[in-house]
Design a protein around this motif. Structure first.
Motif, PDB file in Angstrom:
ATOM      1  N   ARG A  43       4.522  -0.085 -24.454  1.00 12.93           N
ATOM      2  CA  ARG A  43       4.617   0.714 -23.240  1.00 12.93           C
ATOM      3  C   ARG A  43       3.229   0.849 -22.615  1.00 12.93           C
ATOM      4  N   PHE A  44       3.189   0.743 -21.272  1.00 10.47           N
ATOM      5  CA  PHE A  44       1.877   0.758 -20.613  1.00 10.47           C
ATOM      6  C   PHE A  44       1.944   1.498 -19.281  1.00 10.47           C
ATOM      7  N   LEU A  45       0.796   1.993 -18.841  1.00 14.43           N
ATOM      8  CA  LEU A  45       0.621   2.659 -17.551  1.00 14.43           C
ATOM      9  C   LEU A  45      -0.359   1.828 -16.741  1.00 14.43           C
ATOM     10  N   TYR A  46      -0.054   1.660 -15.457  1.00 11.94           N
ATOM     11  CA  TYR A  46      -0.884   0.774 -14.637  1.00 11.94           C
ATOM     12  C   TYR A  46      -1.080   1.370 -13.245  1.00 11.94           C
ATOM     13  N   ARG A  47      -2.075   0.839 -12.539  1.00 10.73           N
ATOM     14  CA  ARG A  47      -2.287   1.214 -11.143  1.00 10.73           C
ATOM     15  C   ARG A  47      -2.241  -0.033 -10.281  1.00 10.73           C
ATOM     16  N   ARG A  48      -1.808   0.168  -9.018  1.00 14.10           N
ATOM     17  CA  ARG A  48      -1.687  -0.938  -8.069  1.00 14.10           C
ATOM     18  C   ARG A  48      -2.731  -0.793  -6.972  1.00 14.10           C
ATOM     19  N   PRO A  49      -3.103  -1.896  -6.317  1.00 16.83           N
ATOM     20  CA  PRO A  49      -3.995  -1.804  -5.158  1.00 16.83           C
ATOM     21  C   PRO A  49      -3.342  -1.011  -4.031  1.00 16.83           C
ATOM     22  N   MET A  50      -4.165  -0.451  -3.158  1.00 17.01           N
ATOM     23  CA  MET A  50      -3.663   0.337  -2.034  1.00 17.01           C
ATOM     24  C   MET A  50      -2.668  -0.447  -1.191  1.00 17.01           C
ATOM     25  N   LEU A  51      -2.918  -1.736  -0.968  1.00 12.11           N
ATOM     26  CA  LEU A  51      -2.047  -2.515  -0.094  1.00 12.11           C
ATOM     27  C   LEU A  51      -0.642  -2.632  -0.655  1.00 12.11           C
ATOM     28  N   ASP A  52      -0.498  -2.543  -1.963  1.00 17.26           N
ATOM     29  CA  ASP A  52       0.829  -2.553  -2.573  1.00 17.26           C
ATOM     30  C   ASP A  52       1.457  -1.169  -2.542  1.00 17.26           C
ATOM     31  N   ALA A  53       0.659  -0.139  -2.758  1.00 17.25           N
ATOM     32  CA  ALA A  53       1.196   1.213  -2.885  1.00 17.25           C
ATOM     33  C   ALA A  53       1.682   1.785  -1.564  1.00 17.25           C
ATOM     34  N   PHE A  54       1.096   1.340  -0.431  1.00 18.25           N
ATOM     35  CA  PHE A  54       1.418   1.953   0.847  1.00 18.25           C
ATOM     36  C   PHE A  54       2.428   1.161   1.674  1.00 18.25           C
ATOM     37  N   THR A  55       3.003   0.118   1.143  1.00 17.15           N
ATOM     38  CA  THR A  55       3.880  -0.722   1.944  1.00 17.15           C
ATOM     39  C   THR A  55       5.320  -0.228   1.903  1.00 17.15           C
ATOM     40  N   ILE A  56       6.166  -0.854   2.764  1.00 13.17           N
ATOM     41  CA  ILE A  56       7.598  -0.571   2.734  1.00 13.17           C
ATOM     42  C   ILE A  56       8.337  -1.726   2.095  1.00 13.17           C
ATOM     43  N   SER A  57       7.595  -2.641   1.470  1.00  9.88           N
ATOM     44  CA  SER A  57       8.232  -3.774   0.812  1.00  9.88           C
ATOM     45  C   SER A  57       9.050  -3.275  -0.376  1.00  9.88           C
ATOM     46  N   GLU A  58       9.950  -4.105  -0.824  1.00  8.70           N
ATOM     47  CA  GLU A  58      10.875  -3.698  -1.873  1.00  8.70           C
ATOM     48  C   GLU A  58      10.183  -3.769  -3.236  1.00  8.70           C
ATOM     49  N   GLY A  59       9.224  -2.916  -3.417  1.00  9.24           N
ATOM     50  CA  GLY A  59       8.497  -2.873  -4.677  1.00  9.24           C
ATOM     51  C   GLY A  59       9.156  -1.899  -5.641  1.00  9.24           C
ATOM     52  N   SER A  60       8.502  -1.684  -6.773  1.00  6.13           N
ATOM     53  CA  SER A  60       9.042  -0.783  -7.779  1.00  6.13           C
ATOM     54  C   SER A  60       7.900  -0.079  -8.461  1.00  6.13           C
ATOM     55  N   ASP A  61       8.173   1.107  -8.989  1.00  7.38           N
ATOM     56  CA  ASP A  61       7.149   1.828  -9.736  1.00  7.38           C
ATOM     57  C   ASP A  61       7.323   1.614 -11.235  1.00  7.38           C
ATOM     58  N   THR A  62       8.119   0.611 -11.590  1.00 15.25           N
ATOM     59  CA  THR A  62       8.382   0.292 -12.989  1.00 15.25           C
ATOM     60  C   THR A  62       8.336  -1.220 -13.187  1.00 15.25           C
ATOM     61  N   ILE A  63       7.789  -1.663 -14.295  1.00  9.99           N
ATOM     62  CA  ILE A  63       7.810  -3.088 -14.665  1.00  9.99           C
ATOM     63  C   ILE A  63       8.566  -3.197 -15.989  1.00  9.99           C
ATOM     64  N   GLU A  64       9.653  -3.936 -15.962  1.00  7.70           N
ATOM     65  CA  GLU A  64      10.451  -4.151 -17.167  1.00  7.70           C
ATOM     66  C   GLU A  64      10.571  -5.655 -17.408  1.00  7.70           C
ATOM     67  N   ILE A  65      10.278  -6.083 -18.623  1.00  8.26           N
ATOM     68  CA  ILE A  65      10.293  -7.502 -18.987  1.00  8.26           C
ATOM     69  C   ILE A  65      11.350  -7.712 -20.070  1.00  8.26           C
ATOM     70  N   PRO A  66      12.187  -8.736 -19.950  1.00  8.17           N
ATOM     71  CA  PRO A  66      13.173  -9.015 -21.005  1.00  8.17           C
ATOM     72  C   PRO A  66      12.504  -9.233 -22.366  1.00  8.17           C
TER      73      PRO A  66
END
Length: 616
Positions: A43-66
């Motif tokens: 399990r990990f905690l991460y930060r994103r660049p401002m350009l990713d955090a402020f967009t309306i793109s279909e992003g997520s605040d979670t990363i899940e890997i099979p």
């Protein structure tokens, strides 16, 4: 294995463009009772660049890997993590105190551990473990052959909940440190089960553990009662926002302190440092107004990074009647992407209606947003509304009484081939309804036998409930008793009356009196203002399809005013609307507009506008 996990984390950073600030082991390996075939729960905690955090793109605040090769990674964006930490999320608090750490920024980990300790919700954390214990007990331990994993997960959660309630701090993560808090004989049984599981497969059963069953069944109910007696733990957002801002990658601005949702008042968003656009909209921009028309204000503001990087969000600010509405730029662009008519129209506001226009507003070009979605949002919406316009007449010619009719108004006594009202029958027979009793007639919905026992009137419960005025009550009656009458209750009519009464008086409360007077004056039996706007929308849809443009004020504003005054019959306007709708359909079939706006382009525009306000 540690090297493989380190490589995995570096690959995740490169693939997702993130920076991992903390990574650890969670679950049975961290607790100290893994099976030989247990996965590695990374399990990990991460930060994103401002350009990713402020967009309306279909992003997520979670990363899940099979899961692959026993590696089960998953992570949270720090904004999500801090929002959950404010609620004393049990899983996150365990991550922060895991004995197996794969990567950590020491200062970041210290900040989050301090937050968890200083702002702990004792009730919230205890409830987390209480819920887990109950879930594992119901789902894992009620089987004939429960697994060792089910027992240990349930026991760990149960002991952790007790630890939180008794000590007011997070429980130790290693299970070995919790086991001694149980009675000696139970602790011994747990130790034996942990040793047995170390050599068993993940879901193998050791058989029913009677001593542990009794302990769980005795202790689990009491935790809920003890926890429910605790007071709530209100927590300020401020310290969590401070940590979030300190560890985010957003650029610095001139904000001297964090901004909170409560501070976004109409007065505040109108200030020039946040205001992108402000204009008079509605009838005055369409050219269909008169001297008494309202001034409907619409605006766009840009929230500062200190707010956007915090734990709150905001879409718009408005007054009670929504005569003045100001959209946050992120919400505004999202509505543009959906081709919302009210929002699209603002891009074509006449110059004499504009009160404020920041240079960055020029970035919102119609050609980046107009699309064939307008076929639905303008045209088809207009047709659905035009058929509803006649509904106003029902309210005008069928007013409801100020007081709603009671249920008794819909009750009748059957007589011969007809019926009489209940109240009329009671008066004629000289009967007290409270001395009567009802028995529901089998196979006859809402029909009742009426009984009257002169010898024992107090045994009868009456006809209507004293607690619920919309309910009938029944009494217990001797089988040999003979009814004196039969009562029928039209319950469907009563419910329909209640609905109509409620809707009518809500409409009276909210209606625009000037609009109501206009509609009653022309007596056409439809809402003329509604029809005017729906025909306007059809015209604008045709313009968008053909010219990729909307003309404001409307060139046919005089004709629209004639519609509003009730000069045309409903059928005549419906025919015109259907002709315009057919024209609109053909225009969109031939239109060169894209099927929908580009989300990527909208994101670029949004970011550029936000960047222009960073130093505002």
């Amino acid at each position: 294995m540690t090297e493989r996990i380190q490589t995995l984390l570096r690959d995740l950073e490169a693939k997702h463009g993130i920076e991992i600030l903390y990574a650890c082991e969670s679950g049975s390996r961290a607790w100290g009772f893994a099976s030989p075939d247990s996965d590695y729960d990374i399990r990990f905690l991460y930060r994103r660049p401002m350009l990713d955090a402020f967009t309306i793109s279909e992003g997520s605040d979670t990363i899940e890997i099979p899961i692959e090769d026993d590696l089960d990674p998953g992570g949270w964006d720090i904004r999500k993590a801090l929002g959950l930490l404010q609620k004393s999320n049990g899983a996150l608090i365990e991550w922060l105190h895991s004995p197996i750490v794969y990567h950590a920024n020491p200062e970041f980990l210290t900040d989050l551990r301090n937050l968890a300790a200083e702002h702990l919700s004792r009730k919230g954390l205890a409830n987390h473990y209480r819920g887990l214990a109950g879930q594992f007990y119901r789902n894992k331990l009620t089987a004939d052959m429960p697994s060792a994993k089910g027992y240990l997960y349930c026991l760990r959660a149960l002991l952790a909940a007790r630890f939180v309630l008794e000590h007011g701090k997070p429980p130790p993560v290693p299970f070995a440190e919790l086991i001694p808090t149980a009675p000696d004989d139970v602790a011994e049984a747990i130790d034996e089960l942990v040793a047995w599981k170390a050599d068993a497969s993940e879901n193998q059963s050791p058989g029913r553990q009677v001593k542990l069953d009794k302990f769980i069944e005795a202790k689990l109910p009491g935790i809920g009662a003890e926890m429910d007696a605790l007071p709530g733990d209100p927590t300020s957002r401020a310290p969590f926002n401070e940590v979030l801002h300190r560890w985010s990658l957003w650029p610095k601005s001139t904000d001297t302190k964090p901004v909170y949702k409560s501070e976004f008042t109409l007065e505040r968003v109108r200030r020039s440092d946040r205001l992108l656009f402000e204009a008079v909209s509605g009838s005055r921009s369409f050219g269909t107004h008169h001297e008494r028309s309202d001034f409907d204000l619409r605006g766009i503001f840009v929230a500062p990074p200190s707010f956007l990087g915090g734990l709150e969000s905001i879409d718009q600010v408005s007054d009670e009647k929504s005569d003045e509405v100001y959209y946050e730029i992120g919400r505004f662009v999202s509505l543009l992407l959906a081709n919302n008519p009210n929002i699209i129209e603002l891009l074509f506001t006449p110059k004499d209606c504009i009160r404020h226009r920041h240079a960055a507003f020029d970035l919102l070009k119609p050609e980046d947003f107009l699309s064939k979605l307008c076929r639905q949002t303008f045209g088809n919406y207009a047709m659905s509304q035009i058929r509803k316009a006649r509904g106003l007449n029902k309210k005008i010619v069928n007013p409801q009484p100020e007081q709603r009719h009671p249920l008794r108004h819909f009750c009748h006594i059957l007589r011969g081939q007809g019926s009489v009202r209940l109240d009329e029958w009671l008066a004629t027979e000289g009967l007290d309804e409270n001395q009567l009793g009802l028995v529901s007639a089998p196979h006859a919905t809402n029909t009742y036998a009426v009984f009257h026992d002169k010898a024992m009137p107090t045994e009868m419960r009456g006809i209507f409930s004293h607690k619920d005025e919309g309910a009938i009550v029944c009494s217990s009656v001797e089988k040999e008793a003979e009814p004196i009458a039969w009562l029928t209750c039209n319950l469907d009519a009563f419910k329909a009356h209640c609905k109509a009464h409620r809707e009518y008086w809500q409409w009276v409360e909210l209606r625009n009196e000037e609009r109501f007077e206009t509609n009653t004056a022309h007596n056409r039996g439809y809402d003329s203002k509604n029809l005017m706007h729906t025909l306007r929308l059809l015209d604008q849809a045709i313009e968008i399809a053909k010219d990729h443009h909307i003309t404001l004020p409307r060139p046919n504003s005089d004709w629209l005013k004639r519609i509003k005054s009730g000069e045309f019959s409903y059928d005549e306007l419906l025919r015109i609307a259907e002709e315009k709708h057919a024209e609109m359909e053909a225009a969109f079939e031939a239109s060169s507009l894209p099927d929908s706006p580009s989300r990527e382009r909208a994101t670029e525009i949004l970011l550029e506008i936000r960047q222009q306000f960073l130093t505002a």
